[in-house]
Design a protein around this motif. Structure first.
Motif: not given
Length: 243
Positions: A133-143
């Motif tokens: 998923s490309l959503s960074d709402l709940l996951t850091d973008w770096d991850v």
């Protein structure tokens, strides 16, 4: 008072043809169907006799807490997610909240969008694949970028969920740049919009050019591996059989 049962049900991509028999049976038998308003709208006509509880985006925790209260009142309740409830759906958070109260949750699997979309365009997921998923709402973008980079380096077929929204436009661009480090520009790409719904449509293109087409939150992007090819408007990833 009798305790109600909690189910978390994957309803598939959004039509009754792609809902599993097990999921359909559960929704027919429960007292209440709960979920995000858009997903409830997809099943409301089919299960019109049911009681419904709906809530909006970013209300996931409150939704699960309300489902628990409904079950405590003695009613059997199904919390629905589109696709499969265990893939970016409500299964995890519902189990976590229910376990604090000693409640069991039964998870009913469904057909996720990448699988339904793959069937529309042929057989692109025939070998090892990753879903990101490309959503960074709940996951850091770096991850997220690390996962994209490693999946591309490993020559995985990659399915991208939540690729782009009105407020999130650069992530898909960066994802493409990362994949181009490891995948050829001509790698086949399928853009699948509104999978399983009335306005379903798709575009077959390649990694170099796919950003030239419409992509939004209703799109699943499937990027092939080094063996994937397109023939007669079908996207195919060979498993390795000799034919």
């Amino acid at each position: 008072m009798k305790k109600g049962k909690i189910y978390v049900v994957g309803i598939g991509p959004g039509n009754m043809d792609d809902i599993t028999v097990r999921a359909y049976r559960i929704l027919k038998n429960v007292d209440v169907i709960a979920g995000y308003i858009t997903y409830v709208d997809l099943v409301k006509d089919e299960f019109a006799e049911k009681e419904f509880y709906v809530s909006g985006m970013k209300k996931e925790v409150a939704r699960c807490e309300q489902v628990l209260e409904i079950a405590k009142s003695g009613k059997d309740v199904a919390l629905i997610s589109s696709g499969d409830a265990g893939i970016y759906g409500m299964a995890g958070i519902m189990i976590e909240i229910a376990q604090k109260e000693g409640y069991e949750v039964e998870v009913i699997p469904g057909v996720t969008s990448s699988v339904a979309g793959a069937a529309v365009v042929g057989a692109p997921l025939m070998h090892d694949h990753a879903t990101i998923s490309l959503s960074d709402l709940l996951t850091d973008w770096d991850v997220i970028t690390k996962r994209i980079d490693k999946a591309a380096e490993g020559d995985f077929i990659i399915s991208l969920y939540n690729p782009k929204s009105k407020g999130r436009t650069t992530q898909i661009v960066e994802a493409r740049e990362l994949m181009l480090k490891h995948k050829a520009p001509e790698t086949p790409v399928a853009l699948l919009r509104h999978v399983g719904r009335e306005d379903e449509n798709y575009t077959l293109t390649n990694l170099q050019d796919f950003l030239n087409y419409e992509i939004d939150m209703f799109t699943v992007v499937i990027i092939g591996n080094s063996k994937t090819y397109v023939s007669n408007d079908r996207m195919i990833t060979p498993r390795g059989y000799h034919i």
